[in-house]
Design an enzyme around this catalytic site. Structure first.
Site, PDB file in Angstrom:
ATOM      1  N   LYS A 132      35.686  79.631  39.134  1.00 63.02           N
ATOM      2  CA  LYS A 132      34.205  79.141  39.745  1.00 63.02           C
ATOM      3  C   LYS A 132      33.192  80.460  38.916  1.00 63.02           C
ATOM      4  O   LYS A 132      33.485  81.699  39.021  1.00 63.02           O
ATOM      5  CB  LYS A 132      34.125  79.298  41.177  1.00 63.02           C
ATOM      6  CG  LYS A 132      32.752  78.772  41.595  1.00 63.02           C
ATOM      7  CD  LYS A 132      32.408  77.312  41.366  1.00 63.02           C
ATOM      8  CE  LYS A 132      31.310  76.753  41.750  1.00 63.02           C
ATOM      9  NZ  LYS A 132      31.238  75.410  41.524  1.00 63.02           N
ATOM     10  N   SER A 151      34.228  75.675  36.209  1.00 68.53           N
ATOM     11  CA  SER A 151      33.078  75.113  37.002  1.00 68.53           C
ATOM     12  C   SER A 151      31.816  76.165  37.662  1.00 68.53           C
ATOM     13  O   SER A 151      32.372  77.104  38.185  1.00 68.53           O
ATOM     14  CB  SER A 151      33.975  74.383  38.410  1.00 68.53           C
ATOM     15  OG  SER A 151      32.548  73.772  39.267  1.00 68.53           O
TER      16      SER A 151
END
Length: 351
Positions: free
Chosen positions: A153, A223
């Site tokens: 992330k 992401s």
């Protein structure tokens, strides 16, 4: 000699604040302090203004705080287009009095905060590479070939972060906040490739990020989101220091309809096993074609191409595995070949 043992749970979610299913796991015996990571698919748009990611993250932080647990990697990927089901995948580990026998290994790490002016640039690549190596050490994985999925992330640029950087006399890679998501994903993926020895760090410059798509990692999944400024990293692989019934392998889809590679990866795993989780990346092929036929995912002014890709690849994978609670993350810059992407499969052998 003791070993580590992994546990993986797939939990349905009725909304980004629905942590009841995970709390039920705690009530049934899972120790909250054994949880090392939660991957989530939330039902937002997966773009800059997707606040379901932050909402879900906060919901889990609140849950873990009630159990006195801190430091769990909480990675939320927005976008459940098509028939993808919102859900959480919970990863836990514990020490057991069983010799290691080569099983699923899980490692986590966090990087220092990334200055906005470093996003989408070489500095981000190098920062992530060090973080991946740290997560590999945490997992007890020595050989990069044993790594099958690296979930990251990463941050994005917001208008506020851009303004703060420029007020300090620094320049950012882009003023387009949506474009910053791709740059951050791409630089993070190249960081994985550097850490795993797939690419030589000395050969990569700022100009290569999101332009030279011949450079990619075979197992990176990144992401981006506005809910963090650092990088949360989860490494999944196989290690002889671990025991238990869980195994992992992965495929690299050559394009969005490459079901063959995925099926071959499943065949390499134990036949007498149940599916524990599927983790995948998806993106619209930048050539505008799939197997020679034109697609329009990049030409839609209403819906971002990453949203189309999640729905499309989600359908392909659902047809293979017969489930819809699949972790399919959009935007696969440098994550597998252009238009393709990695797909990790975790199974549990029948006892």
């Amino acid at each position: 000699m003791p070993s580590l043992r992994a546990h993986v749970f797939r939990v349905p979610a009725d909304g980004p604040d629905d942590v009841a299913g995970v709390e039920a796991l705690f009530a049934s015996g899972l120790q909250a302090n054994n949880v090392v990571a939660v991957l989530g698919k939330t039902e937002g748009n997966g773009c800059v203004n997707d606040f379901t990611r932050g909402y879900a993250t906060r919901s889990f932080e609140t849950l873990f705080s009630r159990y006195g647990v801190d430091g769990v990697s909480i990675i939320m990927s927005g976008g459940t287009e098509g028939a993808l089901s919102p859900h959480w995948t919970v990863f836990a580990r514990e020490t057991v009095e069983t010799p290691g026998e080569r099983a699923l290994a899980i490692g986590v790490s966090r990087t220092p905060a990334l200055p906005p002016e470093h996003l989408g640039r070489r500095e981000q690549i190098l920062l992530v590479a060090e973080g991946v190596k740290s997560a590999m050490r945490d997992a007890g994985i020595d050989d990069p070939a044993d790594v099958h999925f690296v979930q990251i992330k990463c941050p994005l640029l917001t208008s506020r972060r851009i303004a703060e950087a420029e007020a300090a006399g620094r320049t950012v890679a882009t003023h387009d906040t949506l474009k910053s998501m791709g740059l951050s994903r791409g630089a993070s993926a190249l960081g994985v490739a550097v850490a795993l020895g797939e690419i030589d760090a000395t050969s990569i410059g700022d100009a290569d990020i999101c332009t030279r798509f011949d450079l990619f990692s075979r197992c990176a999944s990144t992401s981006s989101g506005g809910e963090l400024t650092d990088h949360e990293i989860i490494v999944l692989g196989m290690s002889a220091k671990w025991s238990g019934p869980l195994s992992i392998d992965h495929a690299v889809m050559l394009d969005a309809i490459d079901a063959h590679s995925v099926r071959k990866a499943r065949e390499r795993l134990p036949e007498n096993s149940r599916l524990a989780a599927v983790l995948a990346k998806a993106e619209p092929d930048p050539s505008g074609r799939i197997d020679g036929r034109r697609h329009t995912m990049l030409d839609d002014s209403d819906i971002a191409g990453t949203r189309h890709a999640r729905a499309f690849v989600g359908g392909v994978l659902a047809g293979i595995f017969g489930i819809t609670d699949l972790y399919v993350s959009g935007g696969a810059e440098h994550q597998g070949p252009p238009g393709g992407g990695p797909v990790a499969i975790i199974v549990e052998k029948e006892q």
